[in-house]
Design an enzyme around this catalytic site. Structure first.
Site, PDB file in Angstrom:
ATOM      1  N   GLY A 130     -15.093  73.598-123.879  1.00  0.00           N
ATOM      2  CA  GLY A 130     -13.823  72.889-123.693  1.00  0.00           C
ATOM      3  C   GLY A 130     -13.983  71.474-123.172  1.00  0.00           C
ATOM      4  O   GLY A 130     -13.003  70.828-122.822  1.00  0.00           O
ATOM      5  N   GLY A 132     -15.986  68.223-124.388  1.00  0.00           N
ATOM      6  CA  GLY A 132     -16.866  67.429-125.259  1.00  0.00           C
ATOM      7  C   GLY A 132     -16.678  65.966-124.921  1.00  0.00           C
ATOM      8  O   GLY A 132     -17.332  65.442-124.015  1.00  0.00           O
ATOM      9  N   SER A 133     -15.714  65.324-125.604  1.00  0.00           N
ATOM     10  CA  SER A 133     -15.420  63.910-125.292  1.00  0.00           C
ATOM     11  C   SER A 133     -14.930  63.770-123.855  1.00  0.00           C
ATOM     12  O   SER A 133     -15.262  62.812-123.157  1.00  0.00           O
ATOM     13  CB  SER A 133     -14.357  63.372-126.253  1.00  0.00           C
ATOM     14  OG  SER A 133     -14.883  63.287-127.560  1.00  0.00           O
ATOM     15  N   THR A 159     -29.227  70.107-126.689  1.00  0.00           N
ATOM     16  CA  THR A 159     -30.317  69.756-127.593  1.00  0.00           C
ATOM     17  C   THR A 159     -31.641  69.931-126.854  1.00  0.00           C
ATOM     18  O   THR A 159     -31.755  69.512-125.702  1.00  0.00           O
ATOM     19  CB  THR A 159     -30.159  68.287-128.055  1.00  0.00           C
ATOM     20  OG1 THR A 159     -28.842  68.128-128.571  1.00  0.00           O
ATOM     21  CG2 THR A 159     -31.172  67.933-129.135  1.00  0.00           C
ATOM     22  N   ASP A 242     -25.244  55.329-120.718  1.00  0.00           N
ATOM     23  CA  ASP A 242     -25.413  53.885-120.978  1.00  0.00           C
ATOM     24  C   ASP A 242     -26.859  53.573-121.372  1.00  0.00           C
ATOM     25  O   ASP A 242     -27.110  52.723-122.230  1.00  0.00           O
ATOM     26  CB  ASP A 242     -25.068  53.070-119.726  1.00  0.00           C
ATOM     27  CG  ASP A 242     -23.569  53.027-119.452  1.00  0.00           C
ATOM     28  OD1 ASP A 242     -22.786  53.391-120.347  1.00  0.00           O
ATOM     29  OD2 ASP A 242     -23.189  52.616-118.338  1.00  0.00           O
ATOM     30  N   ARG A 245     -27.757  55.849-125.026  1.00  0.00           N
ATOM     31  CA  ARG A 245     -27.091  55.620-126.318  1.00  0.00           C
ATOM     32  C   ARG A 245     -27.854  54.667-127.233  1.00  0.00           C
ATOM     33  O   ARG A 245     -27.866  54.883-128.461  1.00  0.00           O
ATOM     34  CB  ARG A 245     -25.638  55.176-126.093  1.00  0.00           C
ATOM     35  CG  ARG A 245     -24.758  56.364-125.706  1.00  0.00           C
ATOM     36  CD  ARG A 245     -23.339  55.989-125.331  1.00  0.00           C
ATOM     37  NE  ARG A 245     -22.566  57.195-125.002  1.00  0.00           N
ATOM     38  CZ  ARG A 245     -21.517  57.221-124.200  1.00  0.00           C
ATOM     39  NH1 ARG A 245     -21.093  56.111-123.625  1.00  0.00           N
ATOM     40  NH2 ARG A 245     -20.876  58.357-123.966  1.00  0.00           N
ATOM     41  N   GLY A 342     -29.100  59.300-157.610  1.00  0.00           N
ATOM     42  CA  GLY A 342     -28.331  60.009-158.639  1.00  0.00           C
ATOM     43  C   GLY A 342     -28.375  61.513-158.431  1.00  0.00           C
ATOM     44  O   GLY A 342     -28.428  61.998-157.297  1.00  0.00           O
ATOM     45  N   GLY A 343     -28.379  62.254-159.533  1.00  0.00           N
ATOM     46  CA  GLY A 343     -28.370  63.720-159.470  1.00  0.00           C
ATOM     47  C   GLY A 343     -29.544  64.260-158.671  1.00  0.00           C
ATOM     48  O   GLY A 343     -29.412  65.252-157.937  1.00  0.00           O
ATOM     49  N   GLU A 366     -23.790  62.290-128.020  1.00  0.00           N
ATOM     50  CA  GLU A 366     -23.849  61.277-126.945  1.00  0.00           C
ATOM     51  C   GLU A 366     -22.602  60.386-126.964  1.00  0.00           C
ATOM     52  O   GLU A 366     -22.681  59.177-126.722  1.00  0.00           O
ATOM     53  CB  GLU A 366     -25.154  60.488-126.992  1.00  0.00           C
ATOM     54  CG  GLU A 366     -26.325  61.383-126.595  1.00  0.00           C
ATOM     55  CD  GLU A 366     -27.608  60.666-126.307  1.00  0.00           C
ATOM     56  OE1 GLU A 366     -27.556  59.563-125.749  1.00  0.00           O
ATOM     57  OE2 GLU A 366     -28.674  61.222-126.630  1.00  0.00           O
TER      58      GLU A 366
HETATM   59  N1  CAA Z   1     -21.192  53.811-115.364  1.00  0.00           N
HETATM   60  C1  CAA Z   1     -20.865  54.137-114.076  1.00  0.00           C
HETATM   61  N2  CAA Z   1     -19.704  54.734-113.745  1.00  0.00           N
HETATM   62  C2  CAA Z   1     -18.824  54.981-114.734  1.00  0.00           C
HETATM   63  C3  CAA Z   1     -19.085  54.657-116.084  1.00  0.00           C
HETATM   64  C4  CAA Z   1     -20.314  54.040-116.385  1.00  0.00           C
HETATM   65  N3  CAA Z   1     -20.643  53.716-117.647  1.00  0.00           N
HETATM   66  N4  CAA Z   1     -18.040  55.034-116.830  1.00  0.00           N
HETATM   67  C5  CAA Z   1     -17.128  55.561-115.980  1.00  0.00           C
HETATM   68  N5  CAA Z   1     -17.628  55.536-114.713  1.00  0.00           N
HETATM   69  C6  CAA Z   1     -16.951  55.990-113.493  1.00  0.00           C
HETATM   70  C7  CAA Z   1     -15.640  55.212-113.290  1.00  0.00           C
HETATM   71  O1  CAA Z   1     -15.865  54.008-112.578  1.00  0.00           O
HETATM   72  C8  CAA Z   1     -14.808  56.195-112.493  1.00  0.00           C
HETATM   73  O2  CAA Z   1     -15.243  56.167-111.149  1.00  0.00           O
HETATM   74  P1  CAA Z   1     -14.212  56.409-109.912  1.00  0.00           P
HETATM   75  O3  CAA Z   1     -13.659  57.803-110.092  1.00  0.00           O
HETATM   76  O4  CAA Z   1     -15.053  56.255-108.709  1.00  0.00           O
HETATM   77  O5  CAA Z   1     -13.128  55.372-110.075  1.00  0.00           O
HETATM   78  C9  CAA Z   1     -15.217  57.541-113.077  1.00  0.00           C
HETATM   79  O6  CAA Z   1     -16.525  57.349-113.640  1.00  0.00           O
HETATM   80  C10 CAA Z   1     -14.265  58.045-114.138  1.00  0.00           C
HETATM   81  O7  CAA Z   1     -14.210  57.061-115.167  1.00  0.00           O
HETATM   82  P2  CAA Z   1     -13.124  57.090-116.318  1.00  0.00           P
HETATM   83  O8  CAA Z   1     -11.759  57.151-115.704  1.00  0.00           O
HETATM   84  O9  CAA Z   1     -13.404  55.973-117.257  1.00  0.00           O
HETATM   85  O10 CAA Z   1     -13.435  58.496-117.006  1.00  0.00           O
HETATM   86  P3  CAA Z   1     -12.732  59.231-118.196  1.00  0.00           P
HETATM   87  O11 CAA Z   1     -12.459  60.627-117.808  1.00  0.00           O
HETATM   88  O12 CAA Z   1     -11.600  58.402-118.733  1.00  0.00           O
HETATM   89  O13 CAA Z   1     -13.907  59.352-119.285  1.00  0.00           O
HETATM   90  C11 CAA Z   1     -15.322  58.660-121.097  1.00  0.00           C
HETATM   91  C12 CAA Z   1     -14.569  58.294-119.802  1.00  0.00           C
HETATM   92  C13 CAA Z   1     -15.927  57.345-121.520  1.00  0.00           C
HETATM   93  C14 CAA Z   1     -14.393  59.172-122.182  1.00  0.00           C
HETATM   94  C15 CAA Z   1     -16.414  59.715-120.794  1.00  0.00           C
HETATM   95  O14 CAA Z   1     -15.859  60.969-120.499  1.00  0.00           O
HETATM   96  C16 CAA Z   1     -17.397  59.860-121.953  1.00  0.00           C
HETATM   97  O15 CAA Z   1     -18.329  59.065-122.080  1.00  0.00           O
HETATM   98  N6  CAA Z   1     -17.203  60.894-122.816  1.00  0.00           N
HETATM   99  C17 CAA Z   1     -18.173  61.236-123.849  1.00  0.00           C
HETATM  100  C18 CAA Z   1     -19.163  62.207-123.270  1.00  0.00           C
HETATM  101  C19 CAA Z   1     -20.430  62.260-124.046  1.00  0.00           C
HETATM  102  O16 CAA Z   1     -20.996  61.248-124.435  1.00  0.00           O
HETATM  103  N7  CAA Z   1     -20.911  63.484-124.232  1.00  0.00           N
HETATM  104  C20 CAA Z   1     -22.133  63.707-124.927  1.00  0.00           C
HETATM  105  C21 CAA Z   1     -23.052  64.575-124.114  1.00  0.00           C
HETATM  106  S1  CAA Z   1     -24.733  64.607-124.539  1.00  0.00           S
HETATM  107  C22 CAA Z   1     -24.833  65.288-126.082  1.00  0.00           C
HETATM  108  O17 CAA Z   1     -24.240  64.772-126.969  1.00  0.00           O
HETATM  109  C23 CAA Z   1     -25.646  66.489-126.337  1.00  0.00           C
HETATM  110  C24 CAA Z   1     -27.080  66.278-126.498  1.00  0.00           C
HETATM  111  O18 CAA Z   1     -27.859  67.085-126.011  1.00  0.00           O
HETATM  112  C25 CAA Z   1     -27.640  65.159-127.309  1.00  0.00           C
END
Ligand code: CAA
Length: 408
Positions: A130, A132-133, A159, A242, A245, A342-343, A366
């Protein structure tokens, strides 16, 4: 784009060598049997590649804090031969970046040298059925029991799960807190209560396992709480993404490059209407567009990776941009490469359809590309506030927008 250093070129060449000698010849085999290629893990470890993003003081060959550029160069070369092997390698960076960004000195000393040698494989457990994003919506629970912690729940899409010896697990440690809700823990494969659940049958990246990971009363000491202080898990997860990615972007760009190379060779050999199909202008346009997009993606990935290593302030935006752009390019380029075959391109006897299958996941994991675009838009909107003083005066307000007569 930052110029590649001697050291960058060294790791790029080593990865290319491993890719051509050990990866490409068996890429189809492991895609078919969907099993972890331990022989490739051994070759990557022997070449010293598992340490390229880890600082020297923790047994790697990387820079002061990490080396995202070297990570990207290696992932690109491996993915050019097999996208599955690209992520099989890169996922160890994803799993270990939380230790680098948030671990205690003891945790770094204990785990990073083994990861750098390729002896310990690691996975990153953030997503759940429940969550993901909405990564912050996760439910796996960590409860404090005396001075220890107990972890309960299930993770999805881990993974490297099953192959990995170590798991960075994000869990709710304080459900009452808004900003300090989540903590990260280091769970070892042999910890009682830890097990692997469903093993996914995937469209692409089939040589690396993607599984459910299960935690039933898994008890860990405070030494396994990342950083030793609870509540910093979400921040550590975001900082990790960060850094990681650009690795997905490099995987995508390597896939695009590999598909372009196959398509170029094939269209030069394939004869129709008495000439190689590469001599037809519509095919030339496709090849040229594929090459331009791949090169543009490469420049953006290298710029982002170099910028991150140098500590530029807008890391989150750059990282999201290169991930989103390069993975969209990979999907376009690999799809066009299948078209150019192609095919034959649609058939599994040919190497090209695998590139398209492997590319698809890069737009999803990610952080989906929809999430990346949201992150980019949030950042540029914030930055625009600083421009308001300069540009705002040239944009009339609604009140100023009045009809003063003239042509009807
Ligand atoms: N660096 C540091 N802090 C950060 C940050 C960053 N890049 N981004 C957000 N934060 C902090 C904010 O400052 C905030 O802090 P405070 O509560 O202290 O104010 C807190 O985190 C919450 O931030 P947001 O309000 O922006 O958070 P949000 O709930 O709106 O979510 C989002 C933001 C960008 C959507 C995030 O949830 C996200 O990146 N979602 C995608 C998740 C993802 O990439 N999942 C993949 C998992 S790995 C995978 O794919 C499997 C594998 O094995 C390969």
């Amino acid at each position: 784009m930052p110029l590649l250093t001697e050291e960058n070129l060294h790791w790029q060449a080593k990865a290319r060598e491993v890719a051509e000698k050990f990866v490409r010849p068996v890429a189809k085999k492991y895609d078919t049997i969907q099993q972890y290629p331990w022989e490739i893990r051994d070759a990557i470890a022997s070449a010293g590649l598992f340490g390229v993003w880890i600082p020297k003081r923790y047994g790697g060959s990387g820079g002061r804090d990490w080396n995202v550029m070297n990570l990207c160069l290696v992932v690109e070369q491996l993915s050019r031969a097999c996208g599955g092997v690209g992520v099989l390698f890169a996922v160890n960076a994803l799993g270990s970046f939380p230790i680098l960004v948030g671990g205690t000195e003891e945790q770094k000393q204990k785990y990073l040298p083994r990861i750098a040698r390729g002896e310990t494989l690691i996975a990153f457990c953030l997503s759940e059925k429940g969550a993901g994003s909405d990564a912050g919506g996760l439910k796996v629970r960590a409860t404090q029991v005396g001075s220890n912690w107990q972890i309960d729940g299930e993770k999805k899409w881990t993974t490297n799960g099953g192959a990995a010896d170590l798991y960075t697990v994000f869990a709710v440690s304080d459900p009452t807190s808004k900003s300090r809700r989540i903590s990260a823990f280091l769970v070892e494969k042999g910890d009682p209560g830890f097990s692997i659940g469903k093993v996914e049958d995937k469209m692409g990246i089939r040589c690396v396992p993607v599984v459910e990971t299960c935690f039933r009363n898994v008890k860990v000491g405070v030494d396994r709480l990342l950083g030793g202080v609870p509540g910093h898990g979400f921040k550590h997860a975001m900082e990790t993404l960060d850094l990681a990615r650009p690795g997905v972007a490099a995987q995508a760009m390597g896939l695009a490059q590999g598909a372009l190379e196959y398509a170029t060779v094939y269209t030069s050999k394939r004869q129709q209407f008495g000439a190689p199909v590469s001599s037809f202008q519509m095919v030339q346009k496709m090849l040229a567009d594929m090459a331009m997009k791949t090169e543009a993606a490469r420049q953006l990935v290298y710029a982002a990776a170099g910028g991150i290593d140098e500590g530029v302030p807008n890391v989150t935006k750059l990282s999201a941009m290169c991930k989103c752009y390069a993975t969209d390019v990979a999907m376009e380029v690999t799809t066009d490469a299948v078209q150019l075959f192609g095919g034959y391109g649609y058939m599994k006897d040919y190497p090209i359809e695998k590139y398209m299958r492997d590319a698809k996941i890069t737009q999803i994991y990610e952080g989906t590309n929809q999430v990346q675009r949201m992150v980019i838009a949030r950042h540029i909107t914030k930055e625009a506030m600083g421009l308001d003083k300069l540009l705002g005066q040239y944009i009339p307000s609604e009140e100023q927008d009045v009809y003063e007569g003239g042509a009807s």
